[in-house]
Design a protein around this motif. Structure first.
Motif, mmCIF file in Angstrom:
data_model
loop_
_atom_site.group_PDB
_atom_site.id
_atom_site.type_symbol
_atom_site.label_atom_id
_atom_site.label_comp_id
_atom_site.label_asym_id
_atom_site.label_seq_id
_atom_site.Cartn_x
_atom_site.Cartn_y
_atom_site.Cartn_z
ATOM 1 N N ASP A 5 1.859 16.894 -6.890
ATOM 2 C CA ASP A 5 0.570 17.594 -6.832
ATOM 3 C C ASP A 5 0.215 18.217 -8.176
ATOM 4 O O ASP A 5 -0.949 18.243 -8.574
ATOM 5 N N ASP A 6 1.211 18.721 -8.909
ATOM 6 C CA ASP A 6 0.923 19.342 -10.200
ATOM 7 C C ASP A 6 0.476 18.308 -11.225
ATOM 8 O O ASP A 6 -0.449 18.545 -12.009
ATOM 9 N N LEU A 7 1.110 17.142 -11.226
ATOM 10 C CA LEU A 7 0.698 16.083 -12.141
ATOM 11 C C LEU A 7 -0.696 15.588 -11.781
ATOM 12 O O LEU A 7 -1.521 15.319 -12.664
ATOM 13 N N TYR A 8 -0.984 15.478 -10.497
ATOM 14 C CA TYR A 8 -2.328 15.084 -10.040
ATOM 15 C C TYR A 8 -3.376 16.058 -10.572
ATOM 16 O O TYR A 8 -4.405 15.636 -11.112
ATOM 17 N N ILE A 9 -3.117 17.356 -10.435
ATOM 18 C CA ILE A 9 -4.074 18.359 -10.913
ATOM 19 C C ILE A 9 -4.227 18.276 -12.431
ATOM 20 O O ILE A 9 -5.343 18.325 -12.960
ATOM 21 N N GLN A 10 -3.130 18.123 -13.142
ATOM 22 C CA GLN A 10 -3.214 18.048 -14.601
ATOM 23 C C GLN A 10 -4.110 16.901 -15.048
ATOM 24 O O GLN A 10 -4.925 17.051 -15.960
ATOM 25 N N ARG A 11 -3.978 15.743 -14.393
ATOM 26 C CA ARG A 11 -4.738 14.570 -14.807
ATOM 27 C C ARG A 11 -6.232 14.691 -14.510
ATOM 28 O O ARG A 11 -7.031 13.897 -15.020
ATOM 29 N N LEU A 12 -6.627 15.653 -13.698
ATOM 30 C CA LEU A 12 -8.052 15.858 -13.423
ATOM 31 C C LEU A 12 -8.764 16.574 -14.557
ATOM 32 O O LEU A 12 -10.000 16.653 -14.563
ATOM 33 N N PHE A 13 -8.004 17.077 -15.513
ATOM 34 C CA PHE A 13 -8.583 17.872 -16.591
ATOM 35 C C PHE A 13 -8.221 17.289 -17.952
ATOM 36 O O PHE A 13 -7.091 16.851 -18.167
ATOM 37 N N GLU A 14 -9.188 17.335 -18.857
ATOM 38 C CA GLU A 14 -8.939 16.915 -20.225
ATOM 39 C C GLU A 14 -8.042 17.947 -20.911
ATOM 40 O O GLU A 14 -8.000 19.118 -20.497
ATOM 41 N N PRO A 15 -7.334 17.535 -21.970
ATOM 42 C CA PRO A 15 -6.477 18.506 -22.676
ATOM 43 C C PRO A 15 -7.208 19.778 -23.085
ATOM 44 O O PRO A 15 -6.629 20.877 -23.038
ATOM 45 N N SER A 16 -8.470 19.658 -23.473
ATOM 46 C CA SER A 16 -9.238 20.832 -23.901
ATOM 47 C C SER A 16 -9.562 21.765 -22.740
ATOM 48 O O SER A 16 -9.966 22.917 -22.953
ATOM 49 N N GLU A 17 -9.402 21.271 -21.512
ATOM 50 C CA GLU A 17 -9.693 22.077 -20.329
ATOM 51 C C GLU A 17 -8.433 22.708 -19.734
ATOM 52 O O GLU A 17 -8.514 23.404 -18.736
ATOM 53 N N ARG A 18 -7.289 22.451 -20.337
ATOM 54 C CA ARG A 18 -6.022 23.003 -19.870
ATOM 55 C C ARG A 18 -5.649 24.193 -20.749
ATOM 56 O O ARG A 18 -5.475 24.042 -21.960
ATOM 57 N N LEU A 19 -5.549 25.352 -20.151
ATOM 58 C CA LEU A 19 -5.316 26.575 -20.911
ATOM 59 C C LEU A 19 -3.879 27.067 -20.769
ATOM 60 O O LEU A 19 -3.263 26.931 -19.715
ATOM 61 N N ARG A 20 -3.392 27.628 -21.859
ATOM 62 C CA ARG A 20 -2.121 28.354 -21.796
ATOM 63 C C ARG A 20 -2.480 29.821 -21.661
ATOM 64 O O ARG A 20 -3.038 30.430 -22.569
ATOM 65 N N THR A 21 -2.207 30.400 -20.518
ATOM 66 C CA THR A 21 -2.538 31.796 -20.282
ATOM 67 C C THR A 21 -1.378 32.686 -20.728
ATOM 68 O O THR A 21 -0.271 32.219 -20.943
ATOM 69 N N ARG A 22 -1.644 33.967 -20.847
ATOM 70 C CA ARG A 22 -0.609 34.855 -21.372
ATOM 71 C C ARG A 22 0.483 35.104 -20.334
ATOM 72 O O ARG A 22 0.297 34.913 -19.144
ATOM 73 N N GLY A 23 1.618 35.540 -20.831
ATOM 74 C CA GLY A 23 2.750 35.783 -19.952
ATOM 75 C C GLY A 23 3.607 34.540 -19.798
ATOM 76 O O GLY A 23 3.403 33.519 -20.468
ATOM 77 N N GLU A 24 4.568 34.611 -18.899
ATOM 78 C CA GLU A 24 5.492 33.498 -18.677
ATOM 79 C C GLU A 24 5.858 33.393 -17.205
ATOM 80 O O GLU A 24 5.617 34.316 -16.415
ATOM 81 N N HIS A 46 -10.238 9.374 -14.283
ATOM 82 C CA HIS A 46 -9.069 10.079 -14.796
ATOM 83 C C HIS A 46 -7.899 9.109 -14.930
ATOM 84 O O HIS A 46 -7.797 8.128 -14.185
ATOM 85 N N ASP A 47 -7.023 9.396 -15.866
ATOM 86 C CA ASP A 47 -5.874 8.529 -16.121
ATOM 87 C C ASP A 47 -4.674 9.023 -15.328
ATOM 88 O O ASP A 47 -4.131 10.092 -15.600
ATOM 89 N N TYR A 48 -4.253 8.231 -14.349
ATOM 90 C CA TYR A 48 -3.103 8.592 -13.529
ATOM 91 C C TYR A 48 -1.874 7.761 -13.889
ATOM 92 O O TYR A 48 -0.877 7.770 -13.162
ATOM 93 N N GLY A 49 -1.961 7.030 -15.001
ATOM 94 C CA GLY A 49 -0.856 6.160 -15.396
ATOM 95 C C GLY A 49 0.351 6.933 -15.867
ATOM 96 O O GLY A 49 0.306 8.138 -16.127
ATOM 97 N N ARG A 50 1.460 6.236 -15.995
ATOM 98 C CA ARG A 50 2.704 6.830 -16.442
ATOM 99 C C ARG A 50 2.663 7.071 -17.944
ATOM 100 O O ARG A 50 1.874 6.473 -18.667
ATOM 101 N N THR A 51 3.545 7.953 -18.422
ATOM 102 C CA THR A 51 3.541 8.354 -19.835
ATOM 103 C C THR A 51 4.818 7.921 -20.544
ATOM 104 O O THR A 51 5.265 8.582 -21.477
ATOM 105 N N SER A 52 5.387 6.807 -20.143
ATOM 106 C CA SER A 52 6.662 6.364 -20.721
ATOM 107 C C SER A 52 6.559 6.137 -22.218
ATOM 108 O O SER A 52 7.459 6.498 -22.985
ATOM 109 N N VAL A 53 5.444 5.539 -22.654
ATOM 110 C CA VAL A 53 5.299 5.224 -24.078
ATOM 111 C C VAL A 53 5.248 6.492 -24.912
ATOM 112 O O VAL A 53 5.952 6.621 -25.919
ATOM 113 N N SER A 54 4.425 7.462 -24.503
ATOM 114 C CA SER A 54 4.309 8.697 -25.278
ATOM 115 C C SER A 54 5.619 9.481 -25.266
ATOM 116 O O SER A 54 5.998 10.089 -26.267
#
Length: 327
Positions: free
Chosen positions: A172-191, A228-236
């Protein structure tokens, strides 16, 4: 009016849920956040444990369902909440101080965004092979290029418009990530803290689930939201590993362990059934923190059945040959 909402799917998580809810309750905004715990197909007292926090979390609600599966639990919790940003949190995750308000602040905007705090791996009690694996895993593109998931992610109101409901997928987390472009994915503060498996055999068990989840989402691409790209990332992943070794040759021994682990998991994923590869060793309470935290893997299973195809108890040295197909 609530500032945000948190959905926590939980299957037999009575031992770790108190620490997770305690971290939320400590935040100054806790009284203004909707918290929905969905106890799915539990045979322990997960629901009762959650209700015990009602005095500290005044907007807490608990849903109980006999239907197993994480996707079902996510959808039930999603439909029960009203506020945005909406945060999806695994029951064994520990949010660091300020992580919750950090997500709320950055995702309370009129834009399609997803975000999560910085991840920190807790390797307490992990054997040498697990530690070697994570030395390499921490530098893989999945973690460095807009990580979303591994136990927590938040979505803005417009971001939630990207999909109808959670599909019945392991990842589910990978599915959600692929719905957004890299510029739309934020690193929020904290850990947030991810507790790794303690033994290599447990790591292989978890990693096998990851491989099944990655393959499942790639195979289901035609049935998911288009564009959206749901393919595998083996090459990268392979390219990243080669670049890492070119600049850090001392990482070669760890890279061999990492590669052997991935290849072992890939082979096992082809023969193991569709079971939840849950690592109970990472849920054992100890004195290093106020609760056990989650296994470090970037795919989730729809249910929490015990894995039937167990990893070998041997070390990974005999499998650490090739560096191909790492994603």
């Amino acid at each position: 009016m609530s500032l945000a909402s948190i959905v926590i799917p939980a299957h037999n998580e009575a031992s770790v849920l108190p620490a997770t809810l305690d971290r939320i309750a400590r935040e100054s905004i806790a009284a203004e956040v909707e918290v929905v715990v969905v106890a799915n197909a539990c045979t322990d007292d997960t629901a009762e444990v959650a209700r015990g926090f009602a005095s500290r979390l005044p907007r807490l609600s608990v849903i109980e369902t006999d239907t197993p599966g994480k996707a079902n639990a996510l959808n039930l919790g999603d439909r029960a909440t009203t506020a945005f940003p909406r945060i999806f949190l695994d029951a064994d995750i520990l949010l660091g101080p300020g992580a919750l308000p950090g997500m709320v602040d950055l995702l309370s905007v009129d834009a399609p965004l997803v975000g999560s705090p910085v991840i920190r791996f807790d390797l307490t009690g992990a054997d040498r092979w697990v530690r070697a694996y994570y030395r390499v895993f921490e530098q893989q593109p999945y973690l460095t290029d807009g990580l979303v998931g591994l136990g927590v992610y938040g979505i803005s109101a417009r971001g939630r418009e990207r999909f109808m409901e959670f599909p019945d997928l392991m990842a589910d987390d990978l599915y959600i990530q692929r719905l957004f472009e890299p510029s739309e994915r934020l690193r929020t503060r904290g850990e947030f803290i991810v507790r790794t498996p303690r033994k290599w055999s447990d790591l292989v068990r978890v990693r096998t689930r990851v491989e099944r989840g990655n393959a499942q989402i790639a195979a289901a691409a035609d049935t998911l939201e288009s564009g959206h790209d749901y393919g595998r990332t083996s090459v990268s992943s392979s390219r990243s590993l080669i670049e890492t070794l070119a600049t850090q040759p001392t990482m070669i021994p760890s890279a061999l362990v990492y590669t052997g682990t991935v290849l072992t998991a890939k082979a096992r994923a082809k023969v193991c059934g569709d079971h939840w590869g849950r690592d109970e060793s990472s849920r054992i309470m100890d004195g290093s923190h106020s609760g056990a935290t989650r296994i470090a893997a970037h795919a989730q299973a729809p249910g929490h059945d015990r894995v039937a195809c167990l990893a070998s108890q041997s070390t990974p040295s005999s499998n650490a040959g090739s560096m191909a197909s790492l994603g």
